[in-house]
Design a protein around this motif. Structure first.
Motif, PDB file in Angstrom:
ATOM      1  N   ASP A  43       9.430   3.899  -4.608  1.00 24.01           N
ATOM      2  CA  ASP A  43       9.561   5.283  -5.076  1.00 24.01           C
ATOM      3  C   ASP A  43       8.154   5.885  -5.121  1.00 24.01           C
ATOM      4  OD1 ASP A  43      10.365   7.666  -6.144  1.00 24.01           O
ATOM      5  OD2 ASP A  43      10.670   6.889  -8.182  1.00 24.01           O
ATOM      6  N   LYS A  44       7.742   6.495  -4.033  1.00 25.33           N
ATOM      7  CA  LYS A  44       6.356   6.944  -3.895  1.00 25.33           C
ATOM      8  C   LYS A  44       6.178   8.360  -4.420  1.00 25.33           C
ATOM      9  CE  LYS A  44       5.131   4.040   0.067  1.00 25.33           C
ATOM     10  NZ  LYS A  44       4.553   4.031   1.439  1.00 25.33           N
ATOM     11  N   THR A  45       5.050   8.550  -5.100  1.00 27.19           N
ATOM     12  CA  THR A  45       4.651   9.874  -5.586  1.00 27.19           C
ATOM     13  C   THR A  45       3.137   9.997  -5.447  1.00 27.19           C
ATOM     14  OG1 THR A  45       4.456   9.026  -7.846  1.00 27.19           O
ATOM     15  CG2 THR A  45       6.559  10.062  -7.227  1.00 27.19           C
ATOM     16  N   ASP A  46       2.638  11.221  -5.526  1.00 27.77           N
ATOM     17  CA  ASP A  46       1.195  11.468  -5.494  1.00 27.77           C
ATOM     18  C   ASP A  46       0.612  11.332  -6.909  1.00 27.77           C
ATOM     19  OD1 ASP A  46       0.540  11.979  -2.788  1.00 27.77           O
ATOM     20  OD2 ASP A  46       1.562  13.913  -2.930  1.00 27.77           O
TER      21      ASP A  46
ATOM     22  N   PHE B  41      -0.673   8.363  -2.472  1.00 27.62           N
ATOM     23  CA  PHE B  41       0.781   8.483  -2.367  1.00 27.62           C
ATOM     24  C   PHE B  41       1.361   7.065  -2.342  1.00 27.62           C
ATOM     25  CE2 PHE B  41       4.701   9.076   0.220  1.00 27.62           C
ATOM     26  CZ  PHE B  41       5.377   9.908  -0.663  1.00 27.62           C
TER      27      PHE B  41
ATOM     28  N   ASP C 251       3.951   3.952  -4.862  1.00 24.42           N
ATOM     29  CA  ASP C 251       4.880   3.645  -5.946  1.00 24.42           C
ATOM     30  C   ASP C 251       4.047   3.250  -7.178  1.00 24.42           C
ATOM     31  OD1 ASP C 251       6.719   2.454  -7.733  1.00 24.42           O
ATOM     32  OD2 ASP C 251       8.032   1.871  -6.092  1.00 24.42           O
TER      33      ASP C 251
END
Length: 434
Positions: free
Chosen positions: A284-287, A323, A325
């Protein structure tokens, strides 16, 4: 022995499948080539036969020549025959290679004089009439000579058979057929060798995976058996004194609880690696700001290190958004910091360093602890590998932490390696592509 038999059996299956696949491909390829060459060789003779048929239909030359008429001159000046542009409006003659044989209603050759007696006796005396395949070109053999034949029905019960010699074309085709057979024999030998090498190459990752699986199961069984044995022994010991107080058995209970926690952690790590192998775990990748996140995760370890008379320092200079998890990166940092604390002593230091070079975010966690050997640095990320198993067990390690760390880094397309920190200690270097 059983494993070797299974591997050999599977390798032979792969070899047979590869050989069949090669054979089918080469057979189809050979048929296409042979058919194309045959069609190409016969295209010119067939064209001459059809041209002669067209000429015959246009001129009606099979009728008896009338007085005053030149050979092959049509009776009807308005016929649809093709005119040669440089022959004073005389019709274009068909190929001289074509022989026209006229068959009467009785199945006898009626134009022997036109063919020539000598030619007829030597070449066409054994020619048999057949009314089949009218309008279709076929191969026939007369006195060991090969001809292409076209049978034309005249409409009055008679037939005209057009013949053209194709010995040259047939000779080329036979030579090509021999060459194709020779190449096929060579190909069979080469395909057997290639199939064997390919099957061996195909089996190599399967054998490697098999060996890793066996080793993994053996190591997992051993790691699970140790805490289970300790828990079992301590519980049996407690059963021998049912009236004892908890305070009297505090050490046994504490050890049992410790082994239970270790067992729980081991099963969690095993489940994580199993899901990683099956690609079941999704990221679950986010910046997020990399430096601040690293400091946030590692800051609590500074207090732990101070309580153990150790020092933790930061040098965070990447200044990059990452970017990824966050949960897995958090797990990665926890694993590395736990290891750094386990393998350092009083007075040692642990450094967390980040920087950005060549479009990659670099993370280095170094310590001045006991260090590792060169051989161990290459194998430290293998599952259940521990340089000092006794000391690792005392520290509560399972030998799976760095394997999980490597999976986390690899799942983010990064790289991780271990090296010696001169004059002593270890450096874990991680590179993440931006």
């Amino acid at each position: 022995m059983l494993k070797n038999k299974m591997i050999n059996r599977q390798q032979w299956k792969f070899m047979i499948f590869n050989f069949i696949a090669f054979s089918i491909i080469f057979t189809i390829f050979g048929i296409i080539i042979f058919t194309s060459i045959e069609s190409s060789l016969y295209s010119k003779p067939d064209e001459e036969l059809y041209n002669f048929q067209t000429f015959k239909e246009d001129t009606g030359f099979e009728q008896p020549l009338q007085k005053g008429k030149e050979p092959f001159e049509p009776e009807d000046k308005g016929s649809r025959m093709e005119q040669h542009p440089e022959s004073n409006d005389r019709p274009m003659l068909p190929s001289p290679r074509v022989i026209a044989v006229e068959w009467s209603e009785d199945g006898e050759i009626s134009n022997q004089e036109q063919i020539g007696t000598l030619f007829y006796e030597h070449y066409l005396s054994e020619l048999q009439f057949t009314g089949k395949s009218v309008g279709v070109i076929s191969n026939i053999q007369i006195n060991s000579y090969d001809f292409r034949s076209l049978m034309i029905e005249n409409g009055d019960g008679s037939y005209t058979q057009l013949l053209i010699n194709v010995d040259a074309e047939q000779s080329l085709l036979q030579n090509f057929e021999k060459l194709l057979i020779a190449c096929s024999i060579i190909f069979i030998f080469l395909s057997i060798m290639a199939s064997y090498l390919l099957s061996k190459k195909t089996m190599q990752p399967i054998i490697t995976s098999w060996n890793k699986q066996v080793e993994f199961v053996e190591n997992a069984s051993h790691e699970l058996r140790t805490p289970l044995t300790i828990i079992k022994n301590k519980l049996e010991l407690l059963l021998t004194t049912p009236n004892a107080k908890v305070v009297d058995k505090f050490e046994n209970i504490a050890l049992t609880l410790s082994e239970t926690n270790r067992l729980s952690k081991l099963t969690t790590d095993l489940l994580t690696l199993a899901r990683a192998d099956s690609s079941e775990t999704q990221l679950d990748k986010t910046d997020f700001e990399f430096d601040s996140f690293v400091r946030e995760v590692c800051e609590p370890y500074k207090e732990i290190a101070n309580s153990q008379d150790k020092q933790v320092w930061f040098h965070l200079k990447s200044n990059q958004l990452f970017f990824a998890d966050k949960q897995r990166i958090h797990q990665l940092l926890v694993i590395l910091m736990d290891n750094a604390l386990k393998y350092t002593q009083e007075g040692n230091s642990i450094g967390i360093k980040t920087f950005y070079v060549d479009n990659k975010i670099h993370l280095e966690i170094s310590d001045t602890g006991i260090g590792i050997t060169k051989d161990s640095a290459e194998r430290i990320f293998e599952r259940f590998y521990r340089e000092d198993k006794a000391r690792t067990r005392e520290n509560g390690g399972t030998g799976l932490g760095l394997s999980i760390a490597k999976w986390i880094v690899s799942s983010h397309n990064g790289s991780i390696k271990a090296s010696s920190n001169e004059p002593k200690g270890t450096i874990i270097t991680i590179k993440f592509p931006k």
